[in-house]
Design a protein around this motif. Structure first.
Motif, mmCIF file in Angstrom:
data_model
loop_
_atom_site.group_PDB
_atom_site.id
_atom_site.type_symbol
_atom_site.label_atom_id
_atom_site.label_comp_id
_atom_site.label_asym_id
_atom_site.label_seq_id
_atom_site.Cartn_x
_atom_site.Cartn_y
_atom_site.Cartn_z
ATOM 1 N N ALA A 1 0.803 -0.945 -0.007
ATOM 2 C CA ALA A 1 0.037 0.181 -0.207
ATOM 3 C C ALA A 1 0.760 1.607 -0.214
ATOM 4 O O ALA A 1 2.376 1.320 0.190
ATOM 5 C CB ALA A 1 -0.680 0.244 1.282
ATOM 6 N N CYS A 2 0.374 2.608 0.006
ATOM 7 C CA CYS A 2 1.467 3.460 -0.381
ATOM 8 C C CYS A 2 0.915 3.637 1.711
ATOM 9 O O CYS A 2 -0.099 3.965 1.839
ATOM 10 C CB CYS A 2 0.160 4.746 -1.078
ATOM 11 N N ARG A 3 2.322 4.721 1.956
ATOM 12 C CA ARG A 3 2.281 4.362 3.236
ATOM 13 C C ARG A 3 2.324 6.170 3.401
ATOM 14 O O ARG A 3 2.581 6.940 2.819
ATOM 15 C CB ARG A 3 3.750 4.266 3.658
ATOM 16 N N MET A 4 1.342 6.458 4.094
ATOM 17 C CA MET A 4 1.369 8.334 4.687
ATOM 18 C C MET A 4 2.076 8.578 6.094
ATOM 19 O O MET A 4 2.472 7.342 6.936
ATOM 20 C CB MET A 4 -0.037 8.260 5.039
ATOM 21 N N PHE A 5 1.963 9.568 5.836
ATOM 22 C CA PHE A 5 3.056 10.295 7.160
ATOM 23 C C PHE A 5 2.542 11.852 7.794
ATOM 24 O O PHE A 5 2.154 12.277 6.820
ATOM 25 C CB PHE A 5 4.449 10.380 6.784
ATOM 26 N N ARG A 6 2.447 11.823 8.517
ATOM 27 C CA ARG A 6 2.204 12.686 9.806
ATOM 28 C C ARG A 6 3.328 13.463 9.069
ATOM 29 O O ARG A 6 4.267 13.648 9.972
ATOM 30 C CB ARG A 6 1.195 12.960 10.661
ATOM 31 N N THR A 7 3.140 14.773 8.987
ATOM 32 C CA THR A 7 4.538 15.828 8.337
ATOM 33 C C THR A 7 3.909 17.222 9.764
ATOM 34 O O THR A 7 2.788 17.891 9.821
ATOM 35 C CB THR A 7 4.957 16.326 7.121
ATOM 36 N N GLU A 8 4.926 18.249 9.488
ATOM 37 C CA GLU A 8 4.679 19.843 9.590
ATOM 38 C C GLU A 8 3.976 20.475 8.665
ATOM 39 O O GLU A 8 2.982 21.259 8.951
ATOM 40 C CB GLU A 8 6.317 20.114 10.153
ATOM 41 N N HIS A 9 3.510 19.518 7.278
ATOM 42 C CA HIS A 9 2.842 20.254 6.129
ATOM 43 C C HIS A 9 1.511 19.205 6.227
ATOM 44 O O HIS A 9 0.919 20.124 5.232
ATOM 45 C CB HIS A 9 3.719 20.082 4.813
ATOM 46 N N GLY A 10 1.371 18.898 7.327
ATOM 47 C CA GLY A 10 0.158 17.673 6.865
ATOM 48 C C GLY A 10 0.227 16.677 6.652
ATOM 49 O O GLY A 10 1.124 15.720 7.096
ATOM 50 N N ILE A 11 -0.439 15.682 6.043
ATOM 51 C CA ILE A 11 -0.538 14.159 5.973
ATOM 52 C C ILE A 11 0.296 13.899 4.313
ATOM 53 O O ILE A 11 -0.948 14.742 3.321
ATOM 54 C CB ILE A 11 -1.762 13.497 5.996
ATOM 55 N N GLU A 12 1.175 14.045 4.247
ATOM 56 C CA GLU A 12 2.038 13.149 2.866
ATOM 57 C C GLU A 12 2.019 11.878 2.722
ATOM 58 O O GLU A 12 2.242 10.944 3.656
ATOM 59 C CB GLU A 12 3.387 14.573 3.331
#
Length: 113
Positions: free
Chosen positions: A75-86
């Motif tokens: 699956a494509c993985r999502m990350f919480r960043t300082e810019h939101g979900i990326e």
């Protein structure tokens, strides 16, 4: 320093992660890093290497972005960043992970009983 970027072809975010890893390495001043790529092509392979999705960045054998309960699979993985979900960790997050890995590799070994 060894970095492995794990990915599967149907997810374009690994290319963004690759660019961000290169930028973070440059910012930290690491010039001698071995960056390798591992294409994950099956559920069995994903399970065997605990692939938490594309992209997975492994630094010196550790996935610094893994959290307990993360799903394993293609699956494509999502990350919480300082810019939101990326779809990739930010350069700042990768830079922090690189720095922490460097710090850990320069600590003296701990003595055990």
């Amino acid at each position: 320093m060894n970095i492995e970027i794990r990915y599967f072809d149907d997810c374009p975010n690994w290319k963004i992660a690759d660019d961000r890893v290169a930028e973070a390495l440059h910012e930290v001043g690491i010039e001698k890093a071995l960056v390798t790529y591992r294409q994950v092509t099956s559920t069995d392979q994903a399970n065997a290497i605990e692939f938490r999705g594309s992209p997975t960045i492994v630094i010196n054998g550790v996935d610094p972005f893994a959290t307990p309960g993360d799903a394993i699979g293609l699956a494509c993985r999502m990350f919480r960043t300082e810019h939101g979900i990326e779809g990739s960790p930010s350069i700042a997050q990768i830079r922090k992970a690189l720095t922490q890995s460097l710090d850990a590799s320069h600590r003296p070994p701990t003595k055990t009983g």
